[in-house]
Design a protein around this motif. Structure first.
Motif, PDB file in Angstrom:
ATOM      1  N   LYS A  84      11.747  11.215  17.659  1.00 38.90           N
ATOM      2  CA  LYS A  84      11.245  11.829  18.887  1.00 38.90           C
ATOM      3  C   LYS A  84      11.990  13.116  19.196  1.00 38.90           C
ATOM      4  N   ALA A  85      12.569  13.698  18.166  1.00 40.93           N
ATOM      5  CA  ALA A  85      13.472  14.820  18.396  1.00 40.93           C
ATOM      6  C   ALA A  85      12.822  16.191  18.213  1.00 40.93           C
ATOM      7  N   ARG A  86      11.612  16.227  17.667  1.00 46.62           N
ATOM      8  CA  ARG A  86      10.965  17.539  17.491  1.00 46.62           C
ATOM      9  C   ARG A  86      10.550  18.095  18.849  1.00 46.62           C
ATOM     10  N   ILE A  87      10.357  19.407  18.894  1.00 44.87           N
ATOM     11  CA  ILE A  87      10.026  20.040  20.177  1.00 44.87           C
ATOM     12  C   ILE A  87       8.678  19.551  20.695  1.00 44.87           C
ATOM     13  N   GLY A  91      15.990  18.957  24.048  1.00 43.70           N
ATOM     14  CA  GLY A  91      15.258  18.140  23.079  1.00 43.70           C
ATOM     15  C   GLY A  91      15.976  16.813  22.876  1.00 43.70           C
ATOM     16  N   ARG A  92      15.225  15.783  22.590  1.00 43.80           N
ATOM     17  CA  ARG A  92      15.829  14.461  22.483  1.00 43.80           C
ATOM     18  C   ARG A  92      16.679  14.339  21.223  1.00 43.80           C
ATOM     19  N   ARG A  93      17.812  13.695  21.367  1.00 49.94           N
ATOM     20  CA  ARG A  93      18.687  13.462  20.226  1.00 49.94           C
ATOM     21  C   ARG A  93      18.969  11.966  20.048  1.00 49.94           C
ATOM     22  N   ASP A  94      18.332  11.161  20.869  1.00 49.13           N
ATOM     23  CA  ASP A  94      18.619   9.726  20.801  1.00 49.13           C
ATOM     24  C   ASP A  94      17.789   9.046  19.725  1.00 49.13           C
ATOM     25  N   ASN A  95      16.755   9.719  19.246  1.00 48.15           N
ATOM     26  CA  ASN A  95      15.849   9.085  18.296  1.00 48.15           C
ATOM     27  C   ASN A  95      15.266  10.185  17.425  1.00 48.15           C
ATOM     28  N   TRP A 125       2.408  29.843  20.588  1.00 45.78           N
ATOM     29  CA  TRP A 125       2.051  28.425  20.699  1.00 45.78           C
ATOM     30  C   TRP A 125       3.291  27.608  20.425  1.00 45.78           C
ATOM     31  N   VAL A 126       3.425  26.490  21.100  1.00 44.38           N
ATOM     32  CA  VAL A 126       4.642  25.708  20.927  1.00 44.38           C
ATOM     33  C   VAL A 126       4.316  24.212  20.901  1.00 44.38           C
ATOM     34  N   GLY A 127       5.099  23.477  20.150  1.00 42.33           N
ATOM     35  CA  GLY A 127       5.003  22.016  20.213  1.00 42.33           C
ATOM     36  C   GLY A 127       3.937  21.403  19.327  1.00 42.33           C
ATOM     37  N   GLY A 128       3.501  22.120  18.305  1.00 41.41           N
ATOM     38  CA  GLY A 128       2.591  21.493  17.357  1.00 41.41           C
ATOM     39  C   GLY A 128       3.381  20.801  16.264  1.00 41.41           C
ATOM     40  N   HIS A 183       2.753  23.875  14.061  1.00 38.25           N
ATOM     41  CA  HIS A 183       4.159  24.218  13.867  1.00 38.25           C
ATOM     42  C   HIS A 183       4.908  24.131  15.198  1.00 38.25           C
ATOM     43  N   ASP A 184       6.227  24.088  15.103  1.00 37.58           N
ATOM     44  CA  ASP A 184       7.036  24.034  16.325  1.00 37.58           C
ATOM     45  C   ASP A 184       6.760  25.272  17.179  1.00 37.58           C
ATOM     46  N   ILE A 185       6.713  26.419  16.515  1.00 35.16           N
ATOM     47  CA  ILE A 185       6.223  27.623  17.179  1.00 35.16           C
ATOM     48  C   ILE A 185       5.191  28.257  16.268  1.00 35.16           C
ATOM     49  N   GLY A 186       4.049  28.621  16.851  1.00 38.14           N
ATOM     50  CA  GLY A 186       3.027  29.356  16.126  1.00 38.14           C
ATOM     51  C   GLY A 186       2.825  30.709  16.791  1.00 38.14           C
TER      52      GLY A 186
END
Lengths: 551, 428
Positions: free
Chosen positions: A248-251, A241-245, A202-205, A183-186
């Motif tokens: 690729k925008a998830r944390i 966080g990326r907003r160009d694509n 936890w972050v970035g899953g 998950h984005d945050i666990g």
């Protein structure tokens, strides 16, 4: 469980009125689809292949009987008589009409439910362990804090237009049944050296096109600082966080590209600036919310059930007892998994009649409470062991007594090309074929614990990356093609499955799965060694050979 | 962002009837044109509705649907005298193929032709008038006898049609039915293929939207299908679509008063930065943050009131110490779904306690305004007309109860009790 106070009720009422107004403006043509899209998404309304799809939040997977009865009513009145439970512990209706949405939302509000933030680039429904508050192995019931996070994240003005959707999952114990590392945050409950419960963060899953296992960003955040700490993470993500694509925008991508150490520093700096402010959570509030989740008045009983004996008398019942019960923290009780994976059925679907039958059972045998699991089943969390037979008989009547929890036919499956506008291949028919192939109870029992997860496109809603066996449906030159991955695991031993070679045509998939199963059974050390353990020990080679020969 | 919502002028007709029509728009799946048509022909206006067809490139789809519902429905064809020979032949082809039994040809009044277009070149000098005498006049005379009519208009065809619903009430209280409103170019072609419909002979030659011969040119690949009509002229619709619903309205927004502050729209004293401006001498200009950081001394030496423009991706931290030097800070929302400005605004208002005007610029829409306000934004540069109207009338549908405390000006009244207490404790 949590009950709305006047504030919550008024909030949902206002939100329903707001969205009704937006729907009417859309129907009148005052706003165009581009302008309407983010508004409807934030209220759980998708435009799917055939019609609108409404996704209704089941906060942290907990439902009361009257709520499930209302879902049954909605299925019958506004839809085609069934609903679909999702991997986010929500329920989806696939055929509502736009003009009915305001009425549906009003019906939901009458039982303290809503569809707020079940889609859109915002903080989504917070999910937890389906056995929260019941499991024997739990440190703390995560739902009070989940409810506080639900409130904090509801229509958060700063975080309503994030780069992408944002999912938080919580586990109240060391055994992760909520897939928090994907998950984005666990949040994982943890006790500090003074015995105070807090959270490992936890972050970035995430899964999707780019599966990633979350990184640990903080070993321990106490309840009082949790809101401020999460707000710091969200702010860093919202700004950088990326907003160009959109892919690729998830944390997870931000964490991956920036590095967890730098992200940790940035979050820490932000946290320093806002800590000890208005977001400090007083223990009194945790206690106040916690009281709603107080354990029901369990009877002091010590009944047990002799599964082996029952199996001799009636194999199907014995099998069900063996597979569909989970140990309860209270002696004499068990949590019952109601499988929504009948042989050859559409995984996660329940008819209005079935929902009503389950609601009746929850009311009668489980303190009015039930749960939705991220594996698309339902749970009666608190059932007296002495009532199991009656519950089972009622489930048989409702055609819900499949004793396959955790077995090969208990698959997670996304809606696939039968419903979803994004899908590139069918998934439900594949699940049905596999389910039929392995329908024999003896065969399933012989195979034991095995998680198959099927997605109909690379967005991975069916969690195929973390299936012990994962199946990914793609489209190659107009033909469906299914990649098979092995070795995924969504628990605390998190791993992402690997593809071993080329994909298969739809009709070849069940045989390919069978070859993997046969190899496992032939090579396992003992009948107790589960598939995933055997795979870890044996490595890819024998399974690759099973799929592709040794050429 | 479209101004398209303005195409719907305030209704002058019976409100209940208008609501009934609005409700009809929710009744049918977007792509179910046949059901829309059947509702109109069999239920809503039996015997009192007709269709006008150009027998153009896409006409076969709607006519096929008509044939499915009622082959005897009156189908009007405007024989303007300017059609391609292929179009006239195509009328007969479709008539035979679909079994349409009630095609009625409408011709312009010879007196009008003699008076206004004796040389037959009116299309060149005044296409609007040409359409008027050849289409609007003959049709009006005929259509007044009907309570409603069916059109083949589609949302995608021109940007002005972006909000076309299935059913519309016209300004003279008749009903216009648009069964194909949601059809895309692809849908139309798929429908033709699926039902084996004969093509207009010119379609294969590159004509995507076919009207009278002199005013139709070939549309290039990827071009708007109607771009071939009246090419080079500032004309998008012929009169027959123009005269209903209060015409295709022009944006109401005036350029003079587009800053919403303190409950009213006022003239904006500020202007945007433009290339070639002199940092040391501009006045009432929002200077981009990046330029400010690169030329800090020059800007701080400028004696005039100026503002700062903060765009997504800018680090407001870098200018934190100087924010008080600006009379206005503009937070840019290049798209309504780019939420970075909310964080920026909160930092400016809450962390740096900026006291001046904090404004939102860019894609400022009514559904986001309440969120912006909560994040500390006090002024809005608005060009979207519906948003403007909502702000002027004070009618923003929003949720007024907040779970989370946000902002310095927002005393968290309405937030959860524990947060309210905590905030009070902090400010003491």
């Amino acid at each position: 469980m949590y009950r709305y106070d006047e504030f919550d009720a008024a909030f949902v009422r206002e939100r329903t009125a707001q969205f009704s107004d937006q729907v009417n403006r859309r129907l009148a043509g005052e706003i165009n689809e581009d302008q309407f899209r983010p508004l409807r998404l934030m209220n759980g309304l998708y435009l799917q292949l055939h019609a609108y799809m409404l996704r209704i939040a089941v906060p942290y997977g907990t439902l009361a009987s009257r709520q499930l009865r209302m879902l049954a009513h909605i299925a019958r009145k506004y839809d085609r008589g069934y609903g679909h439970f999702t991997t986010r512990q929500n329920i989806q209706f696939n055929w509502p009409k736009l003009r009915d949405i305001p009425e549906i939302l009003a019906d939901l509000a009458s039982v303290e439910m809503h569809a707020i933030q079940t889609s859109g680039n915002c903080i989504r429904n917070i999910t937890t362990d389906q056995f929260a508050g019941a499991a024997a192995d739990e440190i703390v019931d995560p739902r009070p804090v989940a409810e506080i996070l639900r409130q904090w994240s509801s229509l958060h003005p700063e975080f309503s237009y994030l780069p992408r959707k944002f999912k938080i999952a919580m586990s109240g114990g060391p055994h992760d049944r909520a897939a928090i590392r994907f998950h984005d945050i666990g949040l994982q409950a943890k006790v500090d050296d003074r015995g105070i419960v807090g959270w490992e963060v936890w972050v970035g899953g995430g899964l999707g096109r780019t599966p990633m296992i979350a990184k640990r960003i903080n070993e321990y955040v106490p309840n009082e600082h949790l809101l401020a700490y999460l707000e710091s993470i969200l702010r860093v993500y919202n700004r950088y966080g990326r907003r160009d694509n959109k892919y690729k925008a998830r944390i997870k991508i931000l964490v991956h590209e920036t590095g967890i150490d730098k992200i940790r520093d940035e979050v820490a700096e932000e946290f320093r600036a806002i800590a000890n402010g208005v977001l400090t959570l007083p223990q009194a509030e945790v206690d106040r919310i916690g009281a709603y989740f107080a354990a029901p008045e369990f009877e002091r009983v010590n009944a047990t059930v002799d599964v082996a004996k029952e199996r001799i008398a009636e194999p199907a019942y014995g099998e069900w007892l063996d597979r569909n019960l989970h140990p309860h923290r209270q002696p004499g009780y068990a949590s019952v998994t109601i499988s929504l994976k009948p042989i050859g059925g559409a995984p996660g679907d329940a008819t209005a009649e079935q929902m009503e039958a389950v609601a009746d059972l929850a009311e009668r045998y489980s303190f009015d409470e039930l749960r939705v699991t991220h594996e698309q089943n339902l749970v009666l969390p608190h059932v007296r062991v002495s009532d199991l037979r009656e519950v089972y008989d009622a489930l048989v009547e409702a055609r819900l007594a499949t004793g396959n929890a955790g077995l090969i036919t208990d698959m997670i499956t996304c809606p696939g090309m039968d419903f979803c506008a994004l899908a590139t291949a069918r998934s439900i028919p594949i699940a049905q074929e596999i389910s039929r192939k392995f329908s024999a109870p003896e065969r399933q029992k012989e195979i034991g614990d095995l998680k198959i997860k099927i997605s109909g496109c690379i967005n991975a809603c069916g969690h195929h990356h973390v299936g012990h066996i994962g199946i990914l449906g793609l489209e190659k030159k107009g033909v469906e093609n299914y990649q098979i991955t092995i070795g995924g695991n969504a628990t605390e031993d998190a791993s992402v499955g690997d593809t071993l070679g080329h994909g298969f045509a739809a009709e070849e998939v069940p045989d390919a799965i069978e070859r993997l199963i046969d190899t496992y059974i032939a090579r396992r050390e003992t009948p107790d060694e589960p598939f995933i353990a055997a795979f870890k020990r044996l490595g890819e080679a024998p399974f690759k050979e099973a799929l592709y020969g040794n050429g | 962002m479209a101004m398209a919502s303005l195409a719907f002028a305030p209704p002058k007709h019976d409100k209940l009837r208008a609501l009934g029509i609005m409700a009809l728009n929710g009744m049918f799946d977007e792509m179910d044109g046949v059901a829309v048509l059947r509702q109109a022909v069999a239920d809503l206006l039996p015997g009192d509705i007709a269709i006008v067809s150009s027998f153009g490139a896409d006409s076969s789809v709607l006519l096929h649907m008509v044939a499915e519902v009622d082959r005897a429905l009156p189908v009007y064809f405007l024989e303007t005298g300017k059609h391609f020979a292929e179009t006239l032949a195509y009328v007969e082809t479709l008539k035979a193929h679909l079994g349409l039994s009630n095609i009625r040809w409408l011709r312009p009044d010879p007196k009008d032709i003699a008076r206004f277009d004796p040389r037959g070149d009116l299309w060149e000098t005044d296409p609007d008038s040409c359409c008027h005498i050849r289409k609007t006049e003959p049709l009006d005379a005929e259509l007044t006898g009907y309570g409603g009519w069916i059109t083949g208009r589609k949302r995608y065809q021109t940007s002005e049609r972006g909000v076309l619903p299935h059913f519309e009430l016209t300004s003279d209280d008749r009903i216009k039915v648009n069964p194909l409103a949601y059809f895309s170019d692809t849908d139309v072609n798929a429908y033709k293929v699926a039902h084996g419909l004969p093509e207009h002979p010119l379609f294969a030659k590159g004509y995507k939207s076919i009207g009278c011969a002199p005013c139709t040119t070939i549309v290039a690949e990827g071009e708007d299908p109607r771009a071939g009509r009246w090419r080079g002229l500032n004309k998008k619709e012929c009169g027959i679509h123009f005269d209903f619903n209060g015409a295709i309205a022009k944006p109401v927004a005036t350029v003079e008063k587009n800053l919403f502050r303190d409950g009213a729209f006022i003239a904006d004293p500020f202007r945007a930065w433009s290339e070639g401006d002199d940092l040391a001498s501009v006045r009432y200009t929002h200077i981009p943050l990046k330029l400010f950081l690169e030329n800090r001394d020059a800007v701080l030496g400028n004696p005039h009131p100026n503002g700062l423009l903060v765009s997504p991706g800018d680090r407001i931290e870098d200018a934190a110490a100087d924010l008080g030097r600006f009379a206005s800070i503009a937070v840019s929302f290049p798209g309504f779904n780019d939420g970075r400005g909310y964080s920026t605004a909160r930092l400016i208002a809450e962390r740096y306690r900026y006291q001046g005007e904090l404004r939102a610029v860019g894609d400022v829409l009514m559904d986001q305004v309440p969120l912006m306000r909560r994040c500390g934004i006090t002024a809005f540069v608005v060009t979207h007309a519906a948003t403007r109207k909502a702000l002027e009338s004070g009618h923003l549908t929003t949720v007024n109860l907040f779970y989370q405390p946000v902002g310095v000006t927002e005393v968290p009244v309405g937030t959860r009790p524990f947060l309210r207490r905590a905030a009070e404790a902090e400010t003491v």
